[in-house]
Scaffold this active site. Structure first.
Site: not given
Lengths: 192, 251
Positions: B11, B130
């Site tokens: 990330d 997600d």
């Protein structure tokens, strides 16, 4: 000069980087003369078969590639375009290799994406590499096994992992994305 | 035989690698290029870079970082975060990314999936999803989990497949960052619904979690971040373990 054939918007940067890292200069080009006069050709590609062939024939590159006499390496879609025909967009291809390109059956997970091992039959390109080595694949179509198949992979069925005929070489997997052993194949080709 | 892929995720925020618990409380864990190279040398099968600052702060993914990564690594990598047009996607692919991943932009404009896959190929298009489980249903969430939608997960995965997605990266917010294991039931549901590869993400804390997800679902890859960043599990150790457990991996 080693020439990487440019014919669509695919990731050519990786092939170019790999060649440079191995200590060779190369040029990315779609210019007919440059390709014709290349000391070696790399014919990479991700994308769709019929639009790629259309582009190649409009530019007159199909004839040049077919009649090329020095070592040429097709990668992924490059391999498929070097076959007779492809089911992708019902495309007539370059007819360098005597085999057809088919789609993986609908009931499988497609694309065949990831690392898969090869069984080497009798290959110049693969040199000292051993069977069971894994290479990186991403494709939904495959070339059927033929006399020119020099390595096989299995994804629910056997298919051509590597094809070789005279000055023509091709891998269905991506050597430029297959870490050190993939680079070894590119090195073998560049040293031919 | 096709191997199960072990995929470290980096990330990226402001050019640095970070990983938090349930996307908050970010901690700096280093230079993405250095980390990427380390993972490659350890036997990672693929890498994913998600610019998590991009969507929230409307920041475009850094093309220059992709170029740097491409020069240093020789395994496939996916780049996501802030991609909202065909142009964005093409620029990243030309810079050297093998795949791009779309998340909230795909929800706002599903035809973008079709546009990109038709132009640069399905195999380049990863749809990151997600998911949050609420009242017995799985819903798609966006913006790093801060925005809920009314979209049911089972509908969305089939929609993206039809529109030309080449792969699904499924992150369960329920398990993400917990290290309690993957959300097996949600992952199983998705991987049984679609015929494109599914990558499981969120919750890996121990080696056995990877064994569970590969044995109990049809996913072709497992993604994790913190366990690799903080070296609680090394990639070679994990792959040797999976190999002993009869799960096909590249050694």
């Amino acid at each position: 000069m080693i020439v990487i054939v440019k014919y669509n918007g695919g990731n050519i940067a990786s092939v170019e980087n790999a060649v440079n890292k191995l200590g060779y200069e190369c040029k990315v080009s779609d210019d007919l003369k440059t390709i014709q006069n290349a000391s070696k050709i790399i014919f990479p590609g991700v994308g769709e078969a019929s639009s790629a062939m259309k582009y190649l024939s409009e530019k007159g590159m199909d004839v040049v590639l077919k009649n090329y006499k020095k070592p040429m390496l097709g990668i992924c879609l490059g391999l498929q375009l070097m076959c007779e025909t492809s089911e992708e967009g019902n495309t007539v291809c370059l007819k360098i290799f005597n085999t057809k390109v088919k789609r993986f059956p609908e009931n499988e997970i497609v694309p065949h994406m990831g690392w898969n091992s090869i069984e080497i039959l009798n290959s110049t390109l693969l040199g000292n590499l051993k069977s069971k080595t894994d290479f990186y694949y991403v494709h939904s179509y495959f070339a059927e096994i033929c006399d020119e198949t020099t390595a096989i992979s299995f994804y629910n069925q056997p298919f051509s992992a590597v094809l070789e005929k005279d000055n023509f070489y091709a891998t269905q997997f991506h050597p430029e994305k297959s870490a050190d052993l993939g680079y070894q194949i590119l090195k073998n080709f560049l040293e031919l | 035989m096709l191997k199960k892929r072990i995929i470290p995720c980096l990330d990226i925020k402001d050019g640095k690698t970070v990983k938090g618990t349930q996307f908050l409380d970010l901690k700096d864990v280093g230079d993405p290029v250095v980390l990427a190279k380390k993972y490659m040398e350890q036997g990672a099968d693929e890498l994913v870079f998600l610019d998590i600052s991009a969507t929230l702060e409307k920041r475009k993914t850094l093309i220059s970082l992709v170029r740097k990564i491409n020069k240093e690594i020789s395994i496939p990598f996916t780049v996501g975060g802030g991609i909202s047009s065909l142009e964005d996607a093409k620029n990243l692919i030309i810079a050297g990314a093998d795949k791009i991943s779309l998340n909230s932009a795909a929800i706002q404009n599903p035809t973008l999936i079709k546009e990109i896959s038709e132009e640069i190929g399905s195999q380049c298009v990863v749809i990151a999803i997600d998911v949050k489980n609420m009242d017995g249903n799985s819903f798609v969430v966006t913006h790093s989990g801060t925005n809920k939608t009314e979209i049911l997960l089972k509908d969305w995965v089939q929609t993206v497949e039809k529109l030309g997605a080449g792969e699904i990266l499924l992150t369960s917010m329920h398990s993400d960052g917990t290290k309690n294991g993957f959300d097996i039931s949600t992952i199983k549901m998705v991987s049984n619904l679609v015929k494109i590869p599914v990558i499981a993400s969120g919750g890996a804390g121990e080696m056995k979690h990877f064994k569970e997800v590969f044995n109990q679902t049809n996913v072709t890859g497992g993604l994790a971040a913190s366990i690799f960043h903080y070296e609680s599990i090394s990639i070679p150790e994990l792959k040797n373990y999976l190999n002993q457990e009869q799960i096909p991996v590249r050694l």
